[in-house]
Design a protein around this motif. Structure first.
Motif: not given
Length: 264
Positions: A106-111, A134-138, A181-189, A195-202
């Motif tokens: 069972s998997v959660f897949l990010d956008a 993610s509709l595209r992933a679906a 399975i998640i993705a991010v917009s950035g990883i700092d030092e 991420d750049d979207d508060q809704n996606e982070v939630s």
């Protein structure tokens, strides 16, 4: 006098062109060390550091110990461009991710574009149960008739093709996942993911809380990139799949953690 005047005019021009090239390189790589830039542009480290200082004053880059990274979030045009430019890298990462997901999981897949590539690779697995916004992933996952796919209702976000709605987190809480399975917009030092979207982070934070393990899939262009909204720290994930080992402070952060690093 004319020769001296000519040289004075040329120096700013060369500097401007070099800084433009430097920005172009960072847009593709996300982060670069001073040593790497010194070699690339055949100048001294002092020259590169002055360039970095100028660009930092303009708010275009962020200085790090021994290197530099972009500060601006990705716009729609850049997003589409990177879908093409880093196509091969994202699909290498996706194949490695799929190898880590067992049949029947069972998997959660990010956008996002990386997770769309992951969706294609997951079609090689059997009897997965996937929740994604993610509709595209679906759509990609519907190629497998033995998969169970759940998507929330809401409004479709342009560019990314993700579904947004007020009850997204409540929808995600109905499920339990073997892997998020998640993705991010950035990883700092310091390892801070964002991420750049508060809704996606939630949404993603909720999914992580419902999962036994978390797998971060990201290409190395996201290293040393600062995103707008804090998601968590990379040391919280169980597996990190990427295309190259990070250098500098982030490398030390990962080495001191229990994160399993997979290079695709």
């Amino acid at each position: 006098m004319k020769a001296a005047h000519f040289l004075m005019d040329e120096s700013p021009k060369k500097k401007t062109l070099r800084q433009l090239d430097l920005m172009g390189f960072l847009e593709k790589s996300g982060y670069a060390s001073v040593e790497e830039l010194t070699t690339r542009f055949s100048v001294t480290s002092q020259t590169i550091r002055r360039d970095i200082a100028d660009l930092a004053m303009q708010g275009r880059v962020r200085r790090h110990h021994g290197g530099v990274a972009l500060t601006s979030p990705i716009d729609a045009q850049t997003y589409r461009q990177r879908r093409v430019e880093r196509f091969t890298i994202k699909h290498r990462i996706a194949r490695r991710v799929a190898e880590l997901v067992p049949d029947g999981a069972s998997v959660f897949l990010d956008a996002g574009s990386t997770c769309e590539a992951v969706a294609e690779a997951l079609c090689e697995r059997k009897e997965l149960k996937v929740v994604t916004y993610s509709l595209r992933a679906a759509v990609i996952l519907t190629d497998r008739t033995d998969f169970t796919i759940a998507v929330p209702g809401g409004f479709v976000k342009n560019v990314a093709g993700s579904v947004m709605g007020e009850s997204m987190s409540e929808f995600i809480r109905r499920f339990r996942f073997d892997t998020a399975i998640i993705a991010v917009s950035g990883i700092d030092e310091d390892g801070a993911m964002g991420d750049d979207d508060q809704n996606e982070v939630s949404i993603v934070r909720t999914a992580i809380g419902q999962a036994r393990s978390t797998l971060l899939a990201t290409d190395s262009s996201k290293f040393y990139r600062t995103a707008l909204v804090h998601l968590g720290n990379v040391t919280e994930v169980d597996d990190l799949v990427t295309d190259a080992k990070p250098e500098g402070a982030l490398q030390h952060t990962l080495a001191a953690s229990q994160v399993n690093l997979h290079i695709a």
